[in-house]
Write a protein that holds these residues in place. Sequence first.
Motif, PDB file in Angstrom:
ATOM      1  N   ILE A 108      14.018 -14.864 -32.201  1.00 56.41           N
ATOM      2  CA  ILE A 108      13.184 -15.393 -33.281  1.00 56.41           C
ATOM      3  C   ILE A 108      12.039 -14.411 -33.460  1.00 56.41           C
ATOM      4  N   TYR A 109      11.868 -13.909 -34.661  1.00 50.65           N
ATOM      5  CA  TYR A 109      10.817 -12.936 -34.957  1.00 50.65           C
ATOM      6  C   TYR A 109       9.531 -13.691 -35.273  1.00 50.65           C
ATOM      7  N   ILE A 110       8.585 -13.671 -34.330  1.00 50.13           N
ATOM      8  CA  ILE A 110       7.351 -14.445 -34.421  1.00 50.13           C
ATOM      9  C   ILE A 110       6.259 -13.648 -35.139  1.00 50.13           C
ATOM     10  N   ASP A 111       5.891 -12.502 -34.595  1.00 52.11           N
ATOM     11  CA  ASP A 111       4.943 -11.580 -35.246  1.00 52.11           C
ATOM     12  C   ASP A 111       5.754 -10.362 -35.648  1.00 52.11           C
ATOM     13  N   PHE A 112       6.064 -10.268 -36.918  1.00 53.03           N
ATOM     14  CA  PHE A 112       6.914  -9.169 -37.379  1.00 53.03           C
ATOM     15  C   PHE A 112       6.543  -8.825 -38.812  1.00 53.03           C
ATOM     16  N   ASP A 113       5.999  -7.627 -38.982  1.00 51.85           N
ATOM     17  CA  ASP A 113       5.648  -7.121 -40.309  1.00 51.85           C
ATOM     18  C   ASP A 113       6.757  -6.172 -40.735  1.00 51.85           C
ATOM     19  N   GLU A 114       7.559  -6.591 -41.695  1.00 52.41           N
ATOM     20  CA  GLU A 114       8.716  -5.791 -42.094  1.00 52.41           C
ATOM     21  C   GLU A 114       8.324  -4.433 -42.677  1.00 52.41           C
ATOM     22  N   GLN A 115       7.064  -4.266 -43.066  1.00 53.10           N
ATOM     23  CA  GLN A 115       6.596  -2.968 -43.550  1.00 53.10           C
ATOM     24  C   GLN A 115       6.208  -2.038 -42.408  1.00 53.10           C
ATOM     25  N   LYS A 116       5.913  -2.608 -41.240  1.00 55.89           N
ATOM     26  CA  LYS A 116       5.433  -1.816 -40.108  1.00 55.89           C
ATOM     27  C   LYS A 116       6.393  -1.770 -38.926  1.00 55.89           C
ATOM     28  N   HIS A 117       7.124  -2.846 -38.701  1.00 56.48           N
ATOM     29  CA  HIS A 117       7.947  -2.966 -37.496  1.00 56.48           C
ATOM     30  C   HIS A 117       9.418  -2.667 -37.769  1.00 56.48           C
ATOM     31  N   ILE A 118      10.119  -2.344 -36.698  1.00 56.73           N
ATOM     32  CA  ILE A 118      11.560  -2.121 -36.748  1.00 56.73           C
ATOM     33  C   ILE A 118      12.215  -3.279 -36.006  1.00 56.73           C
TER      34      ILE A 118
END
Length: 186
Positions: A108-118
Amino acid sequence: KKKKIEIIFSVPLIRYKIENWDIAKKEIKNALPNLTENLLIEDIYTDYFNQNENLPSYSDTVLKIIEPYLRLLSQNSCVYITDMWFQTALKGMKHTCHNHGLGWSAIIYIDFDEQKHIATKFYSPFNDPFNNCIQSVIPKVKEGDMLIFPANLTHECLPNTTDTPRTIISFNLTNEKQSIKKVLFN
């Protein structure tokens, strides 16, 4: 001449978007432990190695939120949760290639910024038949997505290249009564 291609093996990746994510995220984040030095294990913050015969204290909060999705997955048959843990990667932190053995695993992606994270990188269990190269996929995910996949599928968390922490919760599922810590809908 006609060519017929048949897929004889496939690798399922099941994706659910958790509804009311803003509320769910706040509940989960409030239940997670604070990042402390004793949770810094092998280049990532995690409580994976703190596991005992019980699931972590935040598991009830997480399971309350994801139970409807697990019911869909299992079609209301028995679901056994064998483990649950969180991971937070600060800048430069990663989790190298591994798998979780038998059954199913979830992220489950809790803290995930799709612009910054892979997102998690998954590796095919078999090489490309034309060039014998290892195949891999990084699915596009958003915060609040839950991915469920075969536990024996090799995967890794690539290094976080930003100053923004990346946090996930992972857990393992089985229908075997061995090593279970929580029974859902029995």
